[in-house]
Design a protein around this motif. Structure first.
Motif, mmCIF file in Angstrom:
data_model
loop_
_atom_site.group_PDB
_atom_site.id
_atom_site.type_symbol
_atom_site.label_atom_id
_atom_site.label_comp_id
_atom_site.label_asym_id
_atom_site.label_seq_id
_atom_site.Cartn_x
_atom_site.Cartn_y
_atom_site.Cartn_z
ATOM 1 N N MET A 313 0.818 -1.202 0.000
ATOM 2 C CA MET A 313 0.000 0.000 0.000
ATOM 3 C C MET A 313 0.860 1.263 0.000
ATOM 4 O O MET A 313 0.572 2.234 -0.711
ATOM 5 C CB MET A 313 -0.929 -0.010 1.222
ATOM 6 C CG MET A 313 -1.954 -1.124 1.216
ATOM 7 S SD MET A 313 -2.899 -1.187 2.764
ATOM 8 C CE MET A 313 -3.804 -2.721 2.542
ATOM 9 N N ARG A 324 -7.612 7.435 -0.570
ATOM 10 C CA ARG A 324 -8.410 6.464 0.189
ATOM 11 C C ARG A 324 -8.018 5.060 -0.260
ATOM 12 O O ARG A 324 -7.680 4.847 -1.424
ATOM 13 C CB ARG A 324 -9.909 6.703 -0.038
ATOM 14 C CG ARG A 324 -10.827 6.053 1.007
ATOM 15 C CD ARG A 324 -12.263 6.483 0.710
ATOM 16 N NE ARG A 324 -13.223 5.998 1.678
ATOM 17 C CZ ARG A 324 -13.601 6.662 2.756
ATOM 18 N NH1 ARG A 324 -13.093 7.849 3.015
ATOM 19 N NH2 ARG A 324 -14.507 6.165 3.583
ATOM 20 N N ILE A 325 -8.082 4.107 0.645
ATOM 21 C CA ILE A 325 -7.714 2.720 0.365
ATOM 22 C C ILE A 325 -8.966 1.844 0.441
ATOM 23 O O ILE A 325 -9.775 1.988 1.355
ATOM 24 C CB ILE A 325 -6.671 2.217 1.383
ATOM 25 C CG1 ILE A 325 -5.398 3.061 1.308
ATOM 26 C CG2 ILE A 325 -6.366 0.744 1.168
ATOM 27 C CD1 ILE A 325 -4.678 2.998 -0.010
ATOM 28 N N TYR A 346 -0.203 0.294 9.651
ATOM 29 C CA TYR A 346 -0.973 1.117 8.724
ATOM 30 C C TYR A 346 -1.101 2.550 9.249
ATOM 31 O O TYR A 346 -0.935 3.518 8.510
ATOM 32 C CB TYR A 346 -2.357 0.509 8.505
ATOM 33 C CG TYR A 346 -3.187 1.237 7.471
ATOM 34 C CD1 TYR A 346 -3.159 0.839 6.133
ATOM 35 C CD2 TYR A 346 -3.998 2.311 7.818
ATOM 36 C CE1 TYR A 346 -3.909 1.502 5.172
ATOM 37 C CE2 TYR A 346 -4.756 2.983 6.862
ATOM 38 C CZ TYR A 346 -4.702 2.577 5.547
ATOM 39 O OH TYR A 346 -5.441 3.243 4.604
ATOM 40 N N PHE A 354 -9.754 3.989 5.138
ATOM 41 C CA PHE A 354 -9.876 2.818 4.271
ATOM 42 C C PHE A 354 -11.213 2.117 4.461
ATOM 43 O O PHE A 354 -11.909 2.287 5.460
ATOM 44 C CB PHE A 354 -8.712 1.835 4.486
ATOM 45 C CG PHE A 354 -8.687 1.130 5.819
ATOM 46 C CD1 PHE A 354 -9.322 -0.094 6.000
ATOM 47 C CD2 PHE A 354 -8.001 1.680 6.893
ATOM 48 C CE1 PHE A 354 -9.283 -0.756 7.219
ATOM 49 C CE2 PHE A 354 -7.943 1.031 8.118
ATOM 50 C CZ PHE A 354 -8.589 -0.191 8.283
ATOM 51 N N CYS A 356 -13.003 -1.767 4.206
ATOM 52 C CA CYS A 356 -12.696 -3.201 4.237
ATOM 53 C C CYS A 356 -13.990 -3.974 4.446
ATOM 54 O O CYS A 356 -15.050 -3.391 4.709
ATOM 55 C CB CYS A 356 -11.688 -3.535 5.336
ATOM 56 S SG CYS A 356 -12.309 -3.266 7.012
ATOM 57 N N CYS A 376 -9.963 2.963 9.729
ATOM 58 C CA CYS A 376 -11.085 2.441 8.948
ATOM 59 C C CYS A 376 -12.240 3.434 8.960
ATOM 60 O O CYS A 376 -12.702 3.866 10.020
ATOM 61 C CB CYS A 376 -11.541 1.094 9.502
ATOM 62 S SG CYS A 376 -12.943 0.371 8.620
#
Length: 572
Positions: A313, A324-325, A346, A354, A356, A376
């Motif tokens: 990443m 943004r991931i 992270y 991010f 998930c 997150c």
């Protein structure tokens, strides 16, 4: 030094048998950098391997690494320099073909991994957005590949099988066409379709390199593990290759292969996958069928180490400037020890919000706190069906309404938004059960209620159940090209509420956010206002996706980029 000039010196004069040597050299210390690892141990392993394969003395390798100040091929790797030494002989060219943004596949991770493995073995790769046969033919004419490698799902398979492969074979009869992906893995009989020379079953990182090496060397390739071949009308069936146990040992994904497409290169989100497989066995998903392909393999679900996941990443964020991931693993953070280590790395090295995906049964205070500390912003969660019997007996998801509602409330307490996946038109469902799904989303306070119309996928248990119940004829041809309700076609299943299913799909996101619209649904479903409902659906889902997945907020409403992306998402 000209970045495209071949280097001179003793390395080229020693008659090295390999056609290409790839040395990754860190900018800071000129260390050899290989397979995503760094440091003295990785340096020694890299030197030993190259010395063994190419006959270079370690000291001369060090001198080479120290004195080349820039890439000889012009290719820059994310954390350092890629030094590519071209030796005598032509490396093989492979053109990948897939449908990109149209399938929300604007960062095709599978192709990134395959391309990286091929390049590490000395071959050249390119990708084409296969939106039409004309685009593929033009790319072949320009790149002149020996192999066309197609990656596709069931919904796009017929585009390639009926239109692209025959056109390519007519224009370039000597090109070798191989197809990979879930569809041909689960339906290997597709090898009999016209224009296809081979299909890849399972993971292709290692076996595709093996096949290309054999083709490049004019060797016998018909017994290559992981492939079925067709030659002169005869089919050669080989067993699936073992699953790749050590994901950290794979090269870093070759994201640069899609840089020629602005809608891949300039998107502000980066997509990543930190695991392969899934520990769950939902009946509508292909993972259960894939597991049967490896009956003697205990490690079907595998994960990258936290360090490798974060490093990948970090490299991509530095190169592309992602804001943004999105972690598209089937399920994220299964082991809390893994998640704790990931969260710390992270947060310190990336720190971007991010997205998930979790299973509802996994959510508790401890996991939610770790996710929040890591950054997150949104969790994708599969509600799928609001009716408990459908969810448990038909979908194989043993999670209760209370678990779903409480899990979402826990996430909300930590400031994490919820993007819920839902399906309508399931086998054994009716209008009442689909309305229960809307009610559960409302009750739980889902932030982004996403919806799809169920489509049977080959060899899944739920598709077979639909056939047994007489709801589906088992013909997977001409499935809708998208599972979104905006598809021109509706479900292939003969469910009792088939006539209103598209209207329900269009209204689902709005009704799941508003009790007022929910109460009006019985009337709205009777009105022939599909064009109006379609516009409302596209606006709502585009905004919700940009808000909770891409991360664009109300403060960016005047940003020109926001409207460009809004139009793209509305085009689904």
């Amino acid at each position: 030094m000209d970045p495209h000039r071949r280097p001179k010196g003793p390395v080229r004069d020693r008659g090295i048998p390999q056609k290409v040597l790839l040395l990754r050299i860190l900018r800071e210390r000129h260390h050899v950098y290989t397979d995503g690892h760094r440091g003295p141990a990785a340096e020694r392993r890299a030197r030993d391997e190259i010395q063994e394969r190419a006959g270079i003395h370690a000291r001369k390798l060090q001198a080479l690494a120290t004195h080349i100040p820039r890439p000889t091929s012009g290719h820059v790797c994310e954390r350092g320099f890629c030094v590519i030494i071209h030796l005598d002989g032509a490396d093989m060219r492979v053109l990948f073909a897939t449908v990109l943004f149209d399938d929300r596949n604007f960062q095709p991770m599978g192709i990134y991994h395959l391309s990286a493995s091929l390049k590490a073995a000395g071959h050249r790769t390119r990708v084409v957005d296969a939106s039409s046969p004309k685009a593929v033919l033009k790319a072949i004419e320009e790149f002149k590949p020996r192999m066309l490698a197609i990656s596709t799902l069931t919904t796009r398979y017929r585009l390639f099988q009926r239109e692209i492969c025959p056109e390519v074979k007519r224009a370039f009869k000597d090109i070798f066409i191989v197809i990979g992906g879930l569809h041909v893995t689960l339906m290997p009989e597709s090898i009999g379709d016209d224009g296809i020379d081979a299909i890849c079953r399972g993971e292709g990182d290692h076996v595709l390199v093996e096949l290309v090496n054999r083709l490049d060397g004019d060797g016998d390739y018909l017994n290559t593990a992981g492939f079925w071949f067709k030659e002169n009308g005869e089919v050669f069936k080989n067993p699936a290759a073992p699953l790749i146990a050590d994901l950290d040992g794979l090269p870093m994904p070759d994201r640069g292969i899609t840089d020629i497409y602005p809608y891949c290169r300039d998107i502000p989100i980066g997509i990543f996958i930190t695991s392969r497989g899934c520990p769950f066995a939902c009946t509508y998903c292909s993972n259960a069928s894939l597991r049967e392909l490896y009956p003697d393999t205990p490690g079907f679900f595998r994960v990258n180490s936290p360090a490798r996941a974060v490093e990948e990443m970090e490299l991509a964020v530095k190169r592309y400037g992602y804001k943004r991931i999105v972690i598209m693993s089937e399920v994220f953070g299964v082991q809390k020890k893994w998640l704790a280590e990931f969260a710390e790395l992270y947060r310190s090295r990336i720190g971007l919000p991010f997205w998930c995906q979790l299973h509802p049964s996994m959510i508790d205070e401890e996991r939610a706190e770790m996710l929040k500390e890591a950054g997150c912003a949104t969790v994708g969660l599969g509600i799928e069906a609001g009716n408990p019997r459908l969810r448990r007996e038909v979908l194989g998801r043993r999670v209760t309404d209370d678990q779903i509602v409480e899990g979402i409330r826990i996430l909300h307490r930590y400031g994490i938004k919820v993007h819920a996946a839902n399906m309508i038109g399931l086998p054994e469902s009716d209008l009442e059960s689909d309305l229960e799904t809307i009610d559960l989303n409302l009750k739980a306070g889902v932030d982004f209620p996403d919806v799809s119309i169920f489509q049977p996928l080959p060899k899944t248990r739920l598709a077979e159940r639909a056939v047994e119940l007489g709801l589906f004829d088992g013909n997977y041809d001409d499935l809708p090209t998208t599972i979104n309700p905006s598809a021109h076609e509706t479900t292939r299943l003969d469910v009792p509420h088939k006539k209103v299913l598209k209207r329900l799909g269009f209204l689902f996101p709005i009704a799941s956010k508003s009790w007022l619209v929910r109460r009006a649904l019985p009337l709205l479903l009777k009105l022939p206002l599909e064009p109006l409902y379609l516009v409302a659906y596209k606006l709502a889902t585009a905004w919700l996706k940009l808000r909770y997945q891409v991360g664009l907020g109300t403060s960016q409403l005047l940003n020109r980029q926001f409207y460009r992306m809004l139009l793209k998402y509305m085009s689904y």
